[in-house]
Design an enzyme around this catalytic site. Structure first.
Site, PDB file in Angstrom:
ATOM      1  NE  ARG A 132      12.852   0.481  22.797  1.00  0.00           N
ATOM      2  CZ  ARG A 132      12.263   1.012  24.045  1.00  0.00           C
ATOM      3  NH1 ARG A 132      11.517   1.883  24.066  1.00  0.00           N
ATOM      4  NH2 ARG A 132      12.454   0.186  25.143  1.00  0.00           N
ATOM      5  CE  LYS A 171       8.370  -4.589  41.850  1.00  0.00           C
ATOM      6  NZ  LYS A 171       8.876  -4.974  40.751  1.00  0.00           N
ATOM      7  CG  HIS A 215       4.506  -0.745  22.668  1.00  0.00           C
ATOM      8  ND1 HIS A 215       4.123   0.382  23.394  1.00  0.00           N
ATOM      9  CD2 HIS A 215       5.442  -1.454  23.208  1.00  0.00           C
ATOM     10  CE1 HIS A 215       4.780   0.414  24.533  1.00  0.00           C
ATOM     11  NE2 HIS A 215       5.821  -0.446  24.507  1.00  0.00           N
ATOM     12  CB  SER A 236       5.598   4.180  27.565  1.00  0.00           C
ATOM     13  OG  SER A 236       5.390   3.083  26.746  1.00  0.00           O
TER      14      SER A 236
HETATM   15  P1  ADP Z   1       8.555  -3.186  29.749  1.00  0.00           P
HETATM   16  O1  ADP Z   1       8.352  -2.593  30.886  1.00  0.00           O
HETATM   17  O2  ADP Z   1       8.215  -4.575  29.927  1.00  0.00           O
HETATM   18  O3  ADP Z   1       9.796  -2.965  29.131  1.00  0.00           O
HETATM   19  P2  ADP Z   1       7.397  -1.785  27.563  1.00  0.00           P
HETATM   20  O4  ADP Z   1       5.888  -1.316  27.334  1.00  0.00           O
HETATM   21  O5  ADP Z   1       8.162  -0.442  28.145  1.00  0.00           O
HETATM   22  O6  ADP Z   1       7.323  -2.610  28.933  1.00  0.00           O
HETATM   23  O7  ADP Z   1       7.959  -2.479  26.444  1.00  0.00           O
HETATM   24  C1  ADP Z   1       7.331  -3.666  25.926  1.00  0.00           C
HETATM   25  C2  ADP Z   1       8.331  -4.215  24.903  1.00  0.00           C
HETATM   26  O8  ADP Z   1       8.218  -3.588  23.835  1.00  0.00           O
HETATM   27  C3  ADP Z   1       9.785  -4.257  25.338  1.00  0.00           C
HETATM   28  O9  ADP Z   1      10.279  -5.652  24.908  1.00  0.00           O
HETATM   29  C4  ADP Z   1      10.282  -3.165  24.669  1.00  0.00           C
HETATM   30  O10 ADP Z   1      11.746  -3.325  24.444  1.00  0.00           O
HETATM   31  C5  ADP Z   1       9.583  -3.016  23.425  1.00  0.00           C
HETATM   32  N1  ADP Z   1       9.428  -1.752  22.840  1.00  0.00           N
HETATM   33  C6  ADP Z   1       9.057  -0.364  23.407  1.00  0.00           C
HETATM   34  N2  ADP Z   1       9.301   0.346  22.646  1.00  0.00           N
HETATM   35  C7  ADP Z   1       9.408  -0.038  21.410  1.00  0.00           C
HETATM   36  C8  ADP Z   1       9.578   0.469  20.148  1.00  0.00           C
HETATM   37  N3  ADP Z   1       9.546   2.040  20.058  1.00  0.00           N
HETATM   38  N4  ADP Z   1       9.973  -0.325  18.933  1.00  0.00           N
HETATM   39  C9  ADP Z   1       9.946  -1.567  19.418  1.00  0.00           C
HETATM   40  N5  ADP Z   1       9.682  -2.203  20.616  1.00  0.00           N
HETATM   41  C10 ADP Z   1       9.590  -1.513  21.624  1.00  0.00           C
END
Ligand code: ADP
Length: 161
Positions: free
Chosen positions: A94, A44, A20, A132
């Site tokens: 990803r 939720k 992120h 995450s």
């Molecule tokens: P959501 O539940 O909205 O998917 P996340 O926190 O899991 O929320 O992810 C937010 C955004 O960051 C999404 O677009 C996801 O694809 C991207 N993302 C998550 N992990 C990575 C990573 N390791 N590298 C690049 N982008 C990521």
């Protein structure tokens, strides 16, 4: 015409990872202002960290990035974007499965507001496996994840039940 190019980076950030953070740093070079948005739905609630803890972790990680700030919103990201005069939604990609999910999300966003522009940044290859949920899984088995998450997140993970 909009005065500033404002991009919103919405997500769960439960918790924030270096994947992120990498997207945030790169987006901060593309936009005048970036808002990292913890988008949640209060009906939720099956999250690992509370919204206030997630805000603390993100704020600490972005403290040196001058044009980046963090906020939270219980509702549709597109509505938040309109309220804050933001024209761009930033997402990270990803693997192919991310694409499928993002595709339907982008279509819904366009249905709500045809002027909102989705901007996708490819994950750096070293971050492709970081999510995450994988971080939580590793940390809950006492694997050292300090090289995969910002420092404050690592501190919080050490106190996981
Ligand atoms: P959501 O539940 O909205 O998917 P996340 O926190 O899991 O929320 O992810 C937010 C955004 O960051 C999404 O677009 C996801 O694809 C991207 N993302 C998550 N992990 C990575 C990573 N390791 N590298 C690049 N982008 C990521």
């Amino acid at each position: 015409m909009h005065e500033k190019r404002i991009g919103i980076y919405p997500g769960s950030f439960d918790p924030m990872t270096n994947g992120h953070l990498d997207i945030i740093k790169r987006a901060s070079k593309l936009f005048d202002e970036v808002i990292v948005l913890i988008a949640y739905n209060s009906s939720k609630l099956n999250n690992r960290f509370s919204v206030s803890d997630r805000l603390i972790m993100i704020n600490d990680a972005i403290k040196d990035l001058k044009n980046v700030r963090c906020d939270s919103y219980d509702g549709l990201t597109v509505e938040y974007a309109k309220k804050h005069d933001a024209q761009f939604l930033i997402r990270g990609l990803r693997v192919v499965s991310d694409f499928e999910y993002e595709w339907s999300l982008a279509a819904s966003n366009e249905f709500i507001d045809k002027d909102i522009e989705m901007v996708f940044l490819m994950a750096k290859k070293e971050n492709t496996f970081i999510s995450s949920s994988s971080i939580i899984e590793l940390a809950s088995h006492n694997v050292d994840v300090s090289s995969l998450v910002p420092q404050k997140v690592n501190e919080y993970l050490k106190n996981l039940d």
